[in-house]
Design a protein around this motif. Structure first.
Motif, short mmCIF file in Angstrom:
data_model
loop_
_atom_site.label_atom_id
_atom_site.label_comp_id
_atom_site.label_asym_id
_atom_site.label_seq_id
_atom_site.Cartn_x
_atom_site.Cartn_y
_atom_site.Cartn_z
N ILE A 6 79.68 22.55 31.16
CA ILE A 6 79.30 21.64 32.24
C ILE A 6 79.89 22.16 33.54
N ALA A 8 80.58 21.12 37.11
CA ALA A 8 80.65 19.87 37.87
C ALA A 8 80.91 20.16 39.34
N SER A 50 72.04 15.34 36.26
CA SER A 50 71.98 16.59 35.53
C SER A 50 70.52 17.00 35.40
N LEU A 85 77.77 14.99 27.05
CA LEU A 85 77.09 14.67 28.30
C LEU A 85 75.72 14.11 27.92
N ILE A 101 80.09 18.77 24.62
CA ILE A 101 80.74 19.52 25.71
C ILE A 101 81.77 20.51 25.17
N VAL A 104 84.39 21.87 30.83
CA VAL A 104 83.87 21.58 32.17
C VAL A 104 84.46 22.57 33.16
N THR A 106 85.14 22.93 36.83
CA THR A 106 85.19 22.09 38.03
C THR A 106 84.99 22.96 39.26
N CYS A 122 88.12 13.39 32.89
CA CYS A 122 88.07 14.35 31.77
C CYS A 122 89.19 14.08 30.77
N TYR A 129 88.88 21.07 30.75
CA TYR A 129 88.35 21.34 32.09
C TYR A 129 89.19 22.42 32.77
#
Length: 393
Positions: A6, A8, A50, A85, A101, A104, A106, A122, A129
């Motif tokens: 992911i 973000a 998304s 997600l 997931i 992530v 970031t 998170c 993440y």
């Protein structure tokens, strides 16, 4: 099994567009990676989106159309307790898409995406993440707290004074007297912003008052510091954990003014490259001893703030004395400062994959700890005690 990464980005921040650029750069660099990229775009109003439509930078020229074409989304857990997600699909017979997931990435800049708030989300969902955790992110976003910690650890910072908007309204004369003691020129800075937004060098009190009023449009907390002159800005990136990290080469960013501006960083002809488009000298054309001292100090600050992943630390150097001062730390630097690591033989995709692996490793170590504590606190006896307290009211 497909590894869903992911990415973000966005958010309700003056640095929203800068975040989009950084995310698109990362997505492009990871094109041939083993991950399936799933964008998580947070619009300026805070809504989450998304979908494949979000993967094309050109689509961000019309944000209203962008959000209509994208799908709303959110984090949740499946029946196995895995973080997922969920893309919400519209239509009577449409079924929501769910993606387990892996991690992530970031790519926020400023506000709730970089100050620890999203990192806290998170943590709540137990999702790996990239970048610093809640504490490191929060401290890094607060210039006053960051400099207070550095000062307490013997790391030099520039003299300054800070105040809130209500204090400025009620005690303006007292605040101006404190600023006068610094001697002009001084620099006005919003405490919780980056990308040089709201930053102004002020040669006199009249300019200062105007700059303060403008800066309060972005932040209720301001910092005013003595301006270093002659000034050389030197930046250094650090990667790893708070206990095991390494520093990149140093850079000397170059702007049209002595202090690098938002325009210098992002509003150039090749602005789609983000921070990578700014002029800079890499490695910095400074003595090896100064470069080494700044690298060591960068790692010290990284550890002091309990940072992880990757950060860029900015320093102010008195050109005629080579005395240097900690200015700020960017826990999610523009373009992930990949241009600094490229000089160390690490390509952008390698850098991002290393950050992802570090995030997953950190997450696994955390989950290896005891996360619950068995207790009979909610036993019948404890419940009776609570009922007793209610009866005494």
């Amino acid at each position: 099994m497909e590894k869903n990464l992911i990415v973000a980005f966005g958010g309700a921040s003056p640095e929203h567009e800068v975040s989009v650029l950084t995310a698109m750069q990362a997505i492009s660099a990871l094109e041939n990676s083993p991950y399936k990229i799933r964008p998580l775009y947070i619009a300026k109003n805070g809504k989450w989106y998304s979908g494949e439509y979000l993967l094309d930078l050109k689509h961000y020229e019309d944000l209203d159309k962008l959000t209509k074409q994208a799908s709303s989304c959110h984090f949740t857990h499946n029946e196995l307790g895995q973080a997922i997600l969920t893309e919400v699909k519209s239509g009577l017979f449409s079924k929501n898409e769910e993606y387990i997931i892996h991690a992530v990435l970031t790519a926020f800049h400023g506000a709730a995406g970089e100050n620890g708030s999203f990192q806290g989300v998170c943590e709540m969902y137990n999702i790996p993440y990239t970048g610093s955790g809640v504490m490191g992110s929060a401290v890094g976003m607060d210039k006053v707290t960051a400099k207070a910690l550095c000062k307490s650890a013997g790391i030099p910072v520039v003299d300054g004074t800070d105040f809130f908007e209500n204090q400025w309204v009620d005690e303006q004369d007292n605040i101006l007297n404190e600023i006068d003691k610094l001697n002009y020129p001084v620099i006005v800075k919003p405490v919780h912003l980056g990308s040089s937004i709201g930053v102004k060098v002020c040669p006199d009190q009249e300019t200062l008052i105007e700059a303060v009023e403008i800066a309060f449009r972005f932040d209720e907390h301001l910092l005013v510091e003595k301006a270093i002159s002659p000034l050389t800005e030197i930046n250094c990136s650090v990667m790893g954990s708070s206990r095991d990290c390494r520093a990149s080469v140093c850079e000397r960013p170059m702007g049209t003014e002595e202090l690098l501006s938002f325009k210098d960083k992002y509003m150039r002809d090749d602005a789609a490259k983000g921070m990578a488009s700014a002029d800079r000298v890499i490695p910095a054309d400074i003595p090896d001893s100064l470069s080494s001292s700044i690298q060591d100090t960068s790692k010290k600050v990284f550890g002091l703030f309990n940072c992880s992943g990757l950060a860029r630390l900015d320093f102010l150097v008195e050109s005629n004395t080579e005395n240097f001062y900690f200015n700020e730390i960017n826990t999610i630097p523009g373009s992930f400062s990949f241009y600094l690591w490229k000089e160390s033989g690490i390509d952008f995709d390698q850098l991002l994959q290393e950050l992802i692996k570090l995030a997953v490793s950190t997450h696994q170590k955390k989950n290896g700890r005891v996360l619950t504590y068995e207790t009979n606190l909610l036993s019948q006896k404890a419940v009776k005690g609570i009922k007793g307290l209610k009866g005494n009211k």
